[in-house]
Design an enzyme around this catalytic site. Structure first.
Site, PDB file in Angstrom:
ATOM      1  CB  SER A 142     -13.529 -82.755  11.268  1.00 23.40           C
ATOM      2  OG  SER A 142     -12.358 -83.510  11.033  1.00 23.40           O
ATOM      3  CE1 TYR A 155     -15.573 -85.278   6.739  1.00 18.70           C
ATOM      4  CE2 TYR A 155     -13.521 -84.377   7.566  1.00 18.70           C
ATOM      5  CZ  TYR A 155     -14.702 -85.066   7.790  1.00 18.70           C
ATOM      6  OH  TYR A 155     -15.009 -85.513   9.050  1.00 18.70           O
TER       7      TYR A 155
HETATM    8  P1  NAD Z   1     -21.195 -92.388   9.739  1.00 17.23           P
HETATM    9  O1  NAD Z   1     -20.988 -92.690   8.286  1.00 17.23           O
HETATM   10  O2  NAD Z   1     -21.126 -93.498  10.732  1.00 17.23           O
HETATM   11  O3  NAD Z   1     -22.586 -91.642   9.946  1.00 17.23           O
HETATM   12  C1  NAD Z   1     -23.021 -90.623   9.089  1.00 17.23           C
HETATM   13  C2  NAD Z   1     -24.499 -90.411   9.294  1.00 17.23           C
HETATM   14  O4  NAD Z   1     -24.926 -89.397   8.376  1.00 17.23           O
HETATM   15  C3  NAD Z   1     -25.354 -91.651   8.998  1.00 17.23           C
HETATM   16  O5  NAD Z   1     -26.427 -91.703   9.906  1.00 17.23           O
HETATM   17  C4  NAD Z   1     -25.861 -91.387   7.585  1.00 17.23           C
HETATM   18  O6  NAD Z   1     -27.079 -92.059   7.283  1.00 17.23           O
HETATM   19  C5  NAD Z   1     -26.056 -89.887   7.661  1.00 17.23           C
HETATM   20  N1  NAD Z   1     -26.139 -89.264   6.348  1.00 17.23           N
HETATM   21  C6  NAD Z   1     -25.284 -89.347   5.294  1.00 17.23           C
HETATM   22  N2  NAD Z   1     -25.766 -88.656   4.247  1.00 17.23           N
HETATM   23  C7  NAD Z   1     -26.937 -88.124   4.645  1.00 17.23           C
HETATM   24  C8  NAD Z   1     -27.916 -87.289   4.022  1.00 17.23           C
HETATM   25  N3  NAD Z   1     -27.787 -86.885   2.757  1.00 17.23           N
HETATM   26  N4  NAD Z   1     -29.007 -86.951   4.729  1.00 17.23           N
HETATM   27  C9  NAD Z   1     -29.181 -87.368   6.004  1.00 17.23           C
HETATM   28  N5  NAD Z   1     -28.287 -88.130   6.657  1.00 17.23           N
HETATM   29  C10 NAD Z   1     -27.194 -88.500   5.970  1.00 17.23           C
HETATM   30  O7  NAD Z   1     -20.140 -91.240  10.061  1.00 17.23           O
HETATM   31  P2  NAD Z   1     -19.509 -90.724  11.443  1.00 17.23           P
HETATM   32  O8  NAD Z   1     -18.078 -91.086  11.431  1.00 17.23           O
HETATM   33  O9  NAD Z   1     -20.347 -91.075  12.614  1.00 17.23           O
HETATM   34  O10 NAD Z   1     -19.556 -89.144  11.175  1.00 17.23           O
HETATM   35  C11 NAD Z   1     -20.470 -88.283  11.797  1.00 17.23           C
HETATM   36  C12 NAD Z   1     -19.934 -86.866  11.733  1.00 17.23           C
HETATM   37  O11 NAD Z   1     -18.716 -86.788  12.465  1.00 17.23           O
HETATM   38  C13 NAD Z   1     -19.618 -86.385  10.309  1.00 17.23           C
HETATM   39  O12 NAD Z   1     -19.988 -85.041  10.169  1.00 17.23           O
HETATM   40  C14 NAD Z   1     -18.102 -86.545  10.239  1.00 17.23           C
HETATM   41  O13 NAD Z   1     -17.542 -85.656   9.305  1.00 17.23           O
HETATM   42  C15 NAD Z   1     -17.726 -86.186  11.666  1.00 17.23           C
HETATM   43  N6  NAD Z   1     -16.415 -86.676  12.053  1.00 17.23           N
HETATM   44  C16 NAD Z   1     -16.128 -88.012  12.025  1.00 17.23           C
HETATM   45  C17 NAD Z   1     -14.873 -88.438  12.401  1.00 17.23           C
HETATM   46  C18 NAD Z   1     -14.500 -89.894  12.391  1.00 17.23           C
HETATM   47  O14 NAD Z   1     -13.313 -90.186  12.550  1.00 17.23           O
HETATM   48  N7  NAD Z   1     -15.426 -90.821  12.261  1.00 17.23           N
HETATM   49  C19 NAD Z   1     -13.910 -87.510  12.792  1.00 17.23           C
HETATM   50  C20 NAD Z   1     -14.233 -86.169  12.815  1.00 17.23           C
HETATM   51  C21 NAD Z   1     -15.488 -85.763  12.437  1.00 17.23           C
END
Ligand code: NAD
Length: 260
Positions: A142, A155
């Site tokens: 991130s 985080y």
């Molecule tokens: P999201 O909530 O849409 O998806 C998260 C996924 O992780 C889901 O499939 C969920 O079921 C899974 N998950 C959660 N806990 C779990 C566990 N214990 N075991 C297995 N799977 C589990 O989130 P997202 O926004 O798509 O985020 C995905 C990644 O991208 C994360 O690591 C997040 O930190 C990173 N990220 C997101 C953003 C953003 O703005 N959305 C920005 C930077 C980084």
């Protein structure tokens, strides 16, 4: 180019992970999905992706807080596909709270899912990659892997840890055909961020559109969300021959957020 290879994408039942898994499947890569959600909906997703792309699409319900389930998931993928060539560590959660009030269980859970699970998948998948002398380990960190924001202690700590783990692994595999890269996105509009928009709207007593402009995208100079497709295209680029020397890097894709 990638046809016949196989990938495991953690946290791919939603958001960024689902987009990356879809991009890989569209490029001819067998994919193991992972994550939580309604079992019927996940099976519908899996079957639809398999039918549309013609690759094998599997699913593991492994919980990223449980090392033994993570090891079994990697073994299952290797058994079903013959290899795990591309490993995308994407599963992640968020919790927002001042550090002195941060719930201890939330801290432990965020560290486990956002950081330790990457260690467990890597230690399980790396021996096969080294044997085949080809592999791509892509850790979704991130912008918070490079800079901090208040109230996101767990985080930010976990994502900085992911960047450090990425560098260490990259050094250890540098003389092999395996690379290890961290991708550092700014805000992407996924369910994880929708929750933050809702929470912040409550905290600030403002409509969601204002919260998006003034709070969520306050640090993102281009004032737009990163598209999931931009991330999945970056993953495909890293998996292509052009990505062979990109290792140990933390690649910002954040509309200049971390340029400040
Ligand atoms: P999201 O909530 O849409 O998806 C998260 C996924 O992780 C889901 O499939 C969920 O079921 C899974 N998950 C959660 N806990 C779990 C566990 N214990 N075991 C297995 N799977 C589990 O989130 P997202 O926004 O798509 O985020 C995905 C990644 O991208 C994360 O690591 C997040 O930190 C990173 N990220 C997101 C953003 C953003 O703005 N959305 C920005 C930077 C980084």
């Amino acid at each position: 180019m990638l046809k016949g290879k196989s990938a495991l994408v953690t946290g791919s039942t939603s958001g960024i992970g689902l987009g990356i898994a879809t991009g890989l499947a569209d490029a001819g890569v067998n994919v193991m999905l992972n994550g939580f959600g309604d079992a019927g909906e996940i099976e519908r997703l899996r079957a639809e992706l398999e039918q549309r792309t013609g690759v094998k699409v599997a699913y593991s319900a492994a919980d990223m807080t449980r090392p033994e389930e993570i090891t079994r998931m990697v073994e299952d993928a290797e058994t079903q596909f013959g290899s795990v060539d591309v490993l995308v560590n994407n599963a992640g959660i968020q919790h927002v709270s001042p550090v002195d009030e941060f719930p201890v269980d939330k801290w432990e859970r965020i560290l486990a899912i956002n950081l330790s699970s990457n260690f467990h998948t890597i230690r399980a998948a790396l021996p096969g990659m080294k044997r085949r002398n080809w592999g791509r380990i892509i850790n979704i960190a991130s912008a918070h892997g490079l800079v901090a924001s208040p109230f996101k202690a767990a985080y930010v700590a976990a994502k900085h840890g992911v960047v450090g783990l990425t560098k260490t692994v990259a050094l250890e595999v540098a003389e092999t055909g395996v690379t290890c890269v961290a991708i550092c996105p700014g805000y992407v509009r996924t369910p994880l961020v929708e929750n933050q928009i809702r929470d912040q709207a409550k905290v600030h007593g403002k409509p969601e559109a204002e919260v998006i402009r003034d709070v969520i995208l306050a640090a993102q100079p281009n004032k737009r969300f990163v598209e999931i497709k931009e991330l999945s295209d970056l993953v495909l680029f890293l998996c292509s021959p052009a990505g062979a020397s990109i290792s140990g890097s933390a690649l910002q894709i954040d509309g200049a957020w971390t340029a400040r």
